[in-house]
Design a protein around this motif. Structure first.
Motif, PDB file in Angstrom:
ATOM      1  N   UNK A   1       0.939  -1.274   0.078  1.00 47.34           N
ATOM      2  CA  UNK A   1       0.038  -0.141  -0.087  1.00 47.34           C
ATOM      3  C   UNK A   1       1.100   1.381   0.067  1.00 47.34           C
ATOM      4  N   UNK A   2       0.524   2.091  -0.760  1.00 48.12           N
ATOM      5  CA  UNK A   2       1.266   3.473  -0.944  1.00 48.12           C
ATOM      6  C   UNK A   2       0.369   4.685  -0.457  1.00 48.12           C
ATOM      7  N   UNK A   3       0.879   5.322   0.281  1.00 47.90           N
ATOM      8  CA  UNK A   3      -0.065   6.700   0.554  1.00 47.90           C
ATOM      9  C   UNK A   3       0.826   7.841   0.210  1.00 47.90           C
ATOM     10  N   UNK A   4      -0.038   8.553  -0.749  1.00 47.43           N
ATOM     11  CA  UNK A   4       0.527   9.782  -1.216  1.00 47.43           C
ATOM     12  C   UNK A   4       0.167  10.951  -0.509  1.00 47.43           C
ATOM     13  N   UNK A   5       0.751  11.911  -0.092  1.00 51.54           N
ATOM     14  CA  UNK A   5       0.311  12.892   0.941  1.00 51.54           C
ATOM     15  C   UNK A   5      -0.172  14.123   0.020  1.00 51.54           C
ATOM     16  N   UNK A   6      -1.210  14.613   0.201  1.00 49.98           N
ATOM     17  CA  UNK A   6      -1.824  15.790  -0.616  1.00 49.98           C
ATOM     18  C   UNK A   6      -1.262  17.003  -0.090  1.00 49.98           C
ATOM     19  N   UNK A   7      -1.256  18.223  -0.686  1.00 46.22           N
ATOM     20  CA  UNK A   7      -0.813  19.273  -0.069  1.00 46.22           C
ATOM     21  C   UNK A   7      -1.519  20.528  -0.899  1.00 46.22           C
ATOM     22  N   UNK A   8      -0.810  21.647  -1.001  1.00 44.10           N
ATOM     23  CA  UNK A   8      -1.204  22.971  -1.362  1.00 44.10           C
ATOM     24  C   UNK A   8      -1.811  22.958  -2.791  1.00 44.10           C
ATOM     25  N   UNK A   9      -0.932  21.996  -3.732  1.00 47.28           N
ATOM     26  CA  UNK A   9      -1.081  21.873  -5.099  1.00 47.28           C
ATOM     27  C   UNK A   9      -1.634  20.493  -5.246  1.00 47.28           C
ATOM     28  N   UNK A  10      -2.789  19.854  -5.115  1.00 45.89           N
ATOM     29  CA  UNK A  10      -3.108  18.544  -5.146  1.00 45.89           C
ATOM     30  C   UNK A  10      -2.998  17.918  -6.426  1.00 45.89           C
TER      31      UNK A  10
ATOM     32  N   UNK B   1      -0.622  17.672  -8.120  1.00 40.62           N
ATOM     33  CA  UNK B   1       1.028  16.905  -8.226  1.00 40.62           C
ATOM     34  C   UNK B   1       0.834  15.476  -7.451  1.00 40.62           C
ATOM     35  N   UNK B   2      -0.068  15.557  -6.396  1.00 38.38           N
ATOM     36  CA  UNK B   2      -0.090  14.265  -5.742  1.00 38.38           C
ATOM     37  C   UNK B   2      -1.206  13.266  -6.437  1.00 38.38           C
ATOM     38  N   UNK B   3      -1.921  13.838  -7.096  1.00 45.44           N
ATOM     39  CA  UNK B   3      -2.756  12.887  -8.077  1.00 45.44           C
ATOM     40  C   UNK B   3      -1.727  12.267  -9.309  1.00 45.44           C
TER      41      UNK B   3
ATOM     42  N   UNK C   1       5.292   5.749   1.858  1.00 43.30           N
ATOM     43  CA  UNK C   1       4.611   7.162   1.841  1.00 43.30           C
ATOM     44  C   UNK C   1       5.479   7.891   0.622  1.00 43.30           C
ATOM     45  N   UNK C   2       4.560   8.513  -0.106  1.00 45.51           N
ATOM     46  CA  UNK C   2       5.143   9.613  -0.890  1.00 45.51           C
ATOM     47  C   UNK C   2       4.890  10.944  -0.452  1.00 45.51           C
ATOM     48  N   UNK C   3       5.694  11.858  -0.407  1.00 48.11           N
ATOM     49  CA  UNK C   3       5.446  13.150   0.421  1.00 48.11           C
ATOM     50  C   UNK C   3       6.471  14.217  -0.591  1.00 48.11           C
ATOM     51  N   UNK C   4       5.965  15.188  -0.979  1.00 49.72           N
ATOM     52  CA  UNK C   4       6.590  16.460  -1.806  1.00 49.72           C
ATOM     53  C   UNK C   4       5.813  17.092  -2.772  1.00 49.72           C
ATOM     54  N   UNK C   5       5.320  16.160  -3.586  1.00 45.98           N
ATOM     55  CA  UNK C   5       4.550  16.591  -4.804  1.00 45.98           C
ATOM     56  C   UNK C   5       3.440  17.409  -4.658  1.00 45.98           C
ATOM     57  N   UNK C   6       3.623  19.001  -4.768  1.00 44.14           N
ATOM     58  CA  UNK C   6       2.607  19.809  -4.433  1.00 44.14           C
ATOM     59  C   UNK C   6       2.441  20.101  -3.081  1.00 44.14           C
ATOM     60  N   UNK C   7       3.167  20.036  -2.250  1.00 41.41           N
ATOM     61  CA  UNK C   7       2.862  19.888  -0.757  1.00 41.41           C
ATOM     62  C   UNK C   7       2.906  21.009  -0.216  1.00 41.41           C
ATOM     63  N   UNK C   8       3.572  21.938  -0.907  1.00 38.71           N
ATOM     64  CA  UNK C   8       3.665  23.627  -0.214  1.00 38.71           C
ATOM     65  C   UNK C   8       4.895  23.541   0.727  1.00 38.71           C
TER      66      UNK C   8
END
Length: 466
Positions: free
Chosen positions: A229-238, A240-242, A292-299
């Motif tokens: 299972x991968x969890x992608x963390x959404x942020x200010x520009x979602x 990129x997380x998509x 976990x993937x964190x950073x794309x569009x994170x702000x």
């Protein structure tokens, strides 16, 4: 004779030591020169296809290789001219010059140019006179071949030492690959690259060219959780997380979620991507999450700093990309046991170097030192991507298409690496496999694609690599 370690990439110092090991084992400088020259001559013979050849010989052993090439080709019946602006200075090169026996001219024109002026070890620009001669010969021949390296490049870092160095159609690496064969900007001038084996064995701690992976289908009893299972963390520009999540869906993992903090706007995710809303501090506690993937569009807000700090404290295998790299600080990693994979481009690499105290180093040294500092894996992205992993040799990725130079493709790579990480492979292998899938999808996509279109080619890339 087959190369003992055809994927290894050596520095000039390592190459000299490897040649000395062969000499200590019974070879001589002259026998190695004969072997290298004959192997290179085979390639020149094929490409020349009966056309006339000019060999440009320098004063060192690279020039000696050139005299051997000239002699072998002339013995096979080709019309060969030798241009030698400087007399040979090494004993082996002088011996090779004597065995050539033919005329040495100041200038020549013809159809195939073989550049043996300088090879591994050059650390200064060509003189004005030598550069003018090289330019003249290049312009007066239709096919250009460099032996070992094009003259005027730094073997260890790929720097171009003279502005305006010519392009080549083929570069023949003698004995082993050098860093310049795979590093920009020199790599762009080399055309096709081929390795000429002279018997060099495996060198401890040498960098290596990443090996093409081979993927297998899931086990017969696989289910979505067993595949990861991968969890992608959404942020200010979602958006990129998509992108990262859509790539992760196709990278081998069985289950992908986008985690949307209650303070963030929900992304417009496809219907087959699970979007979970709520407190990020609670959602990442799900012990089913494998990566976990964190950073794309994170702000880069204060809230983003707190979220990153918390997620890293959860000690789950994590890909740190984009905005998260700008926020990453050494104290955030102090209590982790599991490694992270950091994926900086050139600007982000410099930012990490400032944060982790690795400034003043060249790119390879910086990547290696940062991998040690984060106790994990560092993917230095670019046209010459390298993967440094704590305790492992440096891996150099084969070059990919320059059409990847478009917004969002880094988010796709982060998702792919996160997906491979979730399947259970080592962080180093996850990074290399993700890069391979990324490059292969781009190759199959052809020219001019968006990051979203790149994702559509991941299944085809998987099939090509299976």
């Amino acid at each position: 004779m087959s190369a003992a370690a055809p994927q290894q990439i050596l520095t000039a110092e390592q190459m000299q030591a490897a040649e000395q090991a062969l000499i200590d084992g019974g070879d001589t400088v002259e026998s190695l020169m004969e072997r290298a020259g004959a192997g290179a001559a085979d390639w020149v013979w094929r490409l020349a296809a009966g056309r006339s050849v000019t060999v440009l010989c320098g004063p060192g052993n690279n020039g000696g290789d050139g005299y051997v090439i000239a002699r072998v080709l002339a013995d096979r019946g080709l019309s060969v001219s030798v241009v030698a602006p400087i007399e040979p200075k090494t004993d082996a090169a002088q011996t090779a010059r004597g065995k050539w026996g033919g005329e040495v001219v100041e200038k020549a024109s013809g159809e195939v140019l073989v550049d043996c002026l300088f090879g591994t070890g050059l650390g200064r620009p060509l003189s004005d006179e030598l550069f003018a001669l090289l330019t003249h010969l290049v312009n007066s021949h239709t096919l250009r071949i460099a032996v070992d390296l094009p003259s005027g490049v730094d073997s260890d870092n790929g720097d171009v030492l003279n502005e305006g160095l010519p392009d080549y159609d083929l570069t023949l690496a003698l004995g082993a690959w050098k860093h310049a064969h795979w590093f920009m900007p020199a790599m762009a001038r080399m055309g096709e690259r081929r390795l000429v084996d002279i018997g060099v064995g495996k060198v401890h701690s040498a960098a290596r060219l990443s090996a093409r992976p081979s993927f297998r289908k899931p086990a017969p009893d696989a289910h979505k959780y067993s595949r990861g299972m991968v969890a992608v963390i959404a942020g200010a520009m979602p958006g990129a997380a998509v992108l990262a999540a859509c790539a992760a869906q196709l990278g081998g993992a069985g289950y992908v979620k986008i985690l949307v903090d209650e303070d963030c706007e929900p992304p417009g995710a496809p219907i087959d991507v699970v979007v979970e809303h709520g407190s990020l501090f609670q959602m990442v506690r799900d012990n089913r999450i494998d990566a976990i993937v964190i950073g794309p569009g994170f702000g880069r807000s204060d809230a983003a700093v707190s979220r990153l700090d918390w997620i890293l404290a959860c000690d789950v295998p994590t890909v740190v990309d984009a905005d998260a790299l700008a926020l990453l600080q050494p104290p955030m990693l102090e209590d982790r046991n599991l490694p992270i994979i950091a994926t900086p481009h050139a600007g982000e690499l410099e930012g990490m170097a400032n944060a982790f105290g690795t400034v003043g180093l060249d790119r390879v040294e910086q990547a290696v030192e940062l991998a040690e500092a984060i106790e994990g894996v560092l993917v230095a992205k670019g046209p010459d991507t390298i993967v440094a992993a704590q305790g492992s040799s440096l891996a150099v990725m084969p070059p990919s298409t320059s059409w990847l130079s478009t917004a969002g493709t880094g988010d796709v790579l982060a998702g792919l690496i996160g997906s491979r990480l979730a399947t259970g492979v080592s962080p180093r292998l996850a990074a290399e496999q993700g890069c391979w899938l990324h490059a292969e999808a781009a190759r199959l996509a052809g020219p001019v694609f968006t990051a979203g279109q790149l994702v559509e080619y991941i299944p085809d890339a998987f099939a090509e690599l299976s």
